[in-house]
Design a protein around this motif. Structure first.
Motif, PDB file in Angstrom:
ATOM      1  N   SER A 146      15.395 -25.668  -4.819  1.00 12.75           N
ATOM      2  CA  SER A 146      16.106 -24.508  -4.284  1.00 12.75           C
ATOM      3  C   SER A 146      15.151 -23.556  -3.571  1.00 12.75           C
ATOM      4  CB  SER A 146      16.851 -23.773  -5.405  1.00 12.75           C
ATOM      5  OG  SER A 146      15.944 -23.288  -6.384  1.00 12.75           O
ATOM      6  N   LYS A 147      13.897 -23.485  -4.019  1.00  8.17           N
ATOM      7  CA  LYS A 147      12.916 -22.635  -3.347  1.00  8.17           C
ATOM      8  C   LYS A 147      12.593 -23.190  -1.961  1.00  8.17           C
ATOM      9  CE  LYS A 147      10.781 -21.139  -7.682  1.00  8.17           C
ATOM     10  NZ  LYS A 147       9.534 -21.154  -8.494  1.00  8.17           N
ATOM     11  N   VAL A 148      12.414 -24.508  -1.889  1.00  6.15           N
ATOM     12  CA  VAL A 148      12.172 -25.131  -0.592  1.00  6.15           C
ATOM     13  C   VAL A 148      13.345 -24.872   0.350  1.00  6.15           C
ATOM     14  CG1 VAL A 148      11.996 -27.389   0.567  1.00  6.15           C
ATOM     15  CG2 VAL A 148      10.584 -26.895  -1.441  1.00  6.15           C
ATOM     16  N   LEU A 149      14.553 -24.961  -0.182  1.00  4.34           N
ATOM     17  CA  LEU A 149      15.752 -24.704   0.615  1.00  4.34           C
ATOM     18  C   LEU A 149      15.729 -23.288   1.180  1.00  4.34           C
ATOM     19  CD1 LEU A 149      19.385 -25.619  -0.397  1.00  4.34           C
ATOM     20  CD2 LEU A 149      18.861 -23.397   0.548  1.00  4.34           C
ATOM     21  N   MET A 150      15.429 -22.304   0.334  1.00  7.87           N
ATOM     22  CA  MET A 150      15.463 -20.915   0.785  1.00  7.87           C
ATOM     23  C   MET A 150      14.404 -20.649   1.852  1.00  7.87           C
ATOM     24  SD  MET A 150      17.986 -19.378  -0.570  1.00  7.87           S
ATOM     25  CE  MET A 150      17.551 -17.713  -0.050  1.00  7.87           C
ATOM     26  N   VAL A 151      13.233 -21.265   1.716  1.00  9.06           N
ATOM     27  CA  VAL A 151      12.193 -21.078   2.724  1.00  9.06           C
ATOM     28  C   VAL A 151      12.632 -21.673   4.057  1.00  9.06           C
ATOM     29  CG1 VAL A 151       9.845 -21.703   3.400  1.00  9.06           C
ATOM     30  CG2 VAL A 151      10.314 -20.950   1.058  1.00  9.06           C
ATOM     31  N   HIS A 152      13.155 -22.886   4.017  1.00  7.59           N
ATOM     32  CA  HIS A 152      13.622 -23.512   5.249  1.00  7.59           C
ATOM     33  C   HIS A 152      14.748 -22.699   5.886  1.00  7.59           C
ATOM     34  CE1 HIS A 152      11.650 -27.462   5.790  1.00  7.59           C
ATOM     35  NE2 HIS A 152      11.420 -27.371   4.484  1.00  7.59           N
ATOM     36  N   ILE A 175       6.525 -16.775  -0.096  1.00  7.75           N
ATOM     37  CA  ILE A 175       6.117 -18.155  -0.357  1.00  7.75           C
ATOM     38  C   ILE A 175       4.844 -18.134  -1.195  1.00  7.75           C
ATOM     39  CG2 ILE A 175       5.620 -20.416   0.647  1.00  7.75           C
ATOM     40  CD1 ILE A 175       6.858 -19.461   3.247  1.00  7.75           C
ATOM     41  N   PRO A 176       4.947 -18.325  -2.511  1.00  8.60           N
ATOM     42  CA  PRO A 176       3.738 -18.410  -3.340  1.00  8.60           C
ATOM     43  C   PRO A 176       2.879 -19.605  -2.932  1.00  8.60           C
ATOM     44  CG  PRO A 176       5.723 -18.174  -4.688  1.00  8.60           C
ATOM     45  CD  PRO A 176       6.176 -18.466  -3.296  1.00  8.60           C
ATOM     46  N   ARG A 177       1.619 -19.548  -3.290  1.00  8.53           N
ATOM     47  CA  ARG A 177       0.685 -20.608  -2.900  1.00  8.53           C
ATOM     48  C   ARG A 177       1.134 -21.970  -3.411  1.00  8.53           C
ATOM     49  NH1 ARG A 177      -5.436 -19.280  -4.029  1.00  8.53           N
ATOM     50  NH2 ARG A 177      -4.807 -17.650  -2.546  1.00  8.53           N
ATOM     51  N   SER A 178       1.646 -22.010  -4.644  1.00  8.04           N
ATOM     52  CA  SER A 178       2.077 -23.291  -5.204  1.00  8.04           C
ATOM     53  C   SER A 178       3.265 -23.864  -4.429  1.00  8.04           C
ATOM     54  CB  SER A 178       2.455 -23.128  -6.678  1.00  8.04           C
ATOM     55  OG  SER A 178       3.506 -22.170  -6.829  1.00  8.04           O
ATOM     56  N   LEU A 179       4.153 -22.999  -3.989  1.00  7.43           N
ATOM     57  CA  LEU A 179       5.298 -23.462  -3.213  1.00  7.43           C
ATOM     58  C   LEU A 179       4.853 -23.924  -1.829  1.00  7.43           C
ATOM     59  CD1 LEU A 179       8.308 -23.923  -2.826  1.00  7.43           C
ATOM     60  CD2 LEU A 179       8.546 -21.499  -2.228  1.00  7.43           C
ATOM     61  N   ARG A 180       3.867 -23.246  -1.263  1.00  9.82           N
ATOM     62  CA  ARG A 180       3.362 -23.666   0.034  1.00  9.82           C
ATOM     63  C   ARG A 180       2.774 -25.078  -0.051  1.00  9.82           C
ATOM     64  NH1 ARG A 180       2.583 -20.911   4.542  1.00  9.82           N
ATOM     65  NH2 ARG A 180       2.970 -18.943   3.463  1.00  9.82           N
ATOM     66  N   LEU A 205       5.671 -27.435   0.058  1.00  8.17           N
ATOM     67  CA  LEU A 205       6.183 -27.535   1.420  1.00  8.17           C
ATOM     68  C   LEU A 205       5.275 -28.401   2.292  1.00  8.17           C
ATOM     69  CD1 LEU A 205       7.171 -23.798   1.770  1.00  8.17           C
ATOM     70  CD2 LEU A 205       8.784 -25.673   2.067  1.00  8.17           C
ATOM     71  N   ASN A 206       3.979 -28.181   2.188  1.00  7.61           N
ATOM     72  CA  ASN A 206       3.037 -28.925   3.016  1.00  7.61           C
ATOM     73  C   ASN A 206       2.975 -30.401   2.636  1.00  7.61           C
ATOM     74  OD1 ASN A 206       2.357 -26.669   4.525  1.00  7.61           O
ATOM     75  ND2 ASN A 206       0.626 -26.115   3.226  1.00  7.61           N
ATOM     76  N   SER A 207       3.322 -30.710   1.393  1.00  5.88           N
ATOM     77  CA  SER A 207       3.314 -32.114   0.961  1.00  5.88           C
ATOM     78  C   SER A 207       4.466 -32.902   1.563  1.00  5.88           C
ATOM     79  CB  SER A 207       3.397 -32.195  -0.565  1.00  5.88           C
ATOM     80  OG  SER A 207       4.721 -31.892  -1.026  1.00  5.88           O
ATOM     81  N   ARG A 208       5.488 -32.181   2.030  1.00  7.60           N
ATOM     82  CA  ARG A 208       6.685 -32.813   2.605  1.00  7.60           C
ATOM     83  C   ARG A 208       7.331 -33.798   1.626  1.00  7.60           C
ATOM     84  NH1 ARG A 208       6.850 -31.357   8.040  1.00  7.60           N
ATOM     85  NH2 ARG A 208       4.862 -30.610   8.853  1.00  7.60           N
ATOM     86  N   TYR A 209       7.244 -33.461   0.359  1.00  6.03           N
ATOM     87  CA  TYR A 209       7.908 -34.290  -0.659  1.00  6.03           C
ATOM     88  C   TYR A 209       9.417 -34.284  -0.438  1.00  6.03           C
ATOM     89  CZ  TYR A 209       9.687 -35.668  -5.265  1.00  6.03           C
ATOM     90  OH  TYR A 209      10.371 -36.281  -6.282  1.00  6.03           O
TER      91      TYR A 209
END
Length: 240
Positions: free
Chosen positions: A168-174, A75-80, A83-87
């Protein structure tokens, strides 16, 4: 191709995956059918179908195999921050039919998801074997999605689409987070891509993949509730 085994549709059988061509594609056999029984047998043995409308059914077992171990998700910092924004809102099994349709329709190079294949995976979904993961934007539109099979402690990713940046990145993390919570051993990504490798996936020899698979498909996960909505970071915290 003519020297490859031809599978009789009336015979529920596959040659061992080790007999697939020893290359990154790993073509194993031709023929058979797309019955749910045959598809489950295929995945349990490290085999999957991939073909076009003008071809016979082709069965594959690549070497090496691309996999993502849930604890290794990156999880790169930008992706985190995303995720934290819950967009995005991530759900499971909320709209399987739309996910498989968009997986087929959003590929510029065409799709291997034929009508017969889509129907077979829809039947697997009804049987509780195939699942969809959906990513929604704030307006309630699908921004990304994936479908795949859950067998034992293994999840077999089949296809994924993304209509918005990072969906798709958010999907893979979840997905990785949830499967780790449930005690799954791996996510089968089939063949490598730069996107998956950046998310923490890696390639392993076919023999290693099959060894993990054979140990995992008959073991029940510690939990397996494909709930309607997945939270971030969830009860177990976030992966680094």
């Amino acid at each position: 191709m003519t020297s490859l085994p031809w599978i009789d549709p009336d015979h529920l059988w596959f040659p061992p995956a080790e007999e697939a061509l020893d290359d990154p594609d790993g073509l194993l056999a031709l023929g058979g059918d797309l019955s749910t029984e045959r598809l489950i047998l295929a995945y349990r043995n490290g085999i999957f179908p991939w073909f076009s409308d003008d071809q016979p059914i082709l069965w594959w077992s690549p070497n090496p195999r691309c996999v993502l171990f849930p604890t290794e998700i990156h999880i790169p910092r930008s992706l985190r921050r995303t995720l934290n924004s819950r967009y995005f809102t991530t759900t499971a099994n909320k709209d399987f039919s739309s996910v498989i349709r968009l997986c087929a329709d959003t590929r510029d190079e065409g799709t291997w998801i034929t009508a017969d294949m889509a129907n077979s995976y829809a039947q697997l979904h009804q049987q509780g074997v195939a699942h969809s993961i959906e990513v929604w934007n704030p307006s309630g539109a699908l921004a990304g999605g994936m479908y795949g099979l859950a067998i034992g402690q293994c999840f077999f990713g089949e296809s994924m689409f993304s209509l918005e940046a990072n969906a798709s990145k958010v999907l893979m993390v979840h997905l990785a987070h949830q499967l780790n919570e449930w005690g799954y051993q791996l996510i089968d990504c089939q063949v490598e891509s730069s996107h998956l490798l950046k998310m923490g996936a890696r390639t392993i020899p076919r023999r290693e993949f099959l060894s993990i698979l054979r140990a995992g498909v008959d073991r029940s996960p510690s939990q397996n509730s494909w709930q309607s909505q997945w939270q971030w970071p969830g009860p177990g915290g976030a992966h680094e």
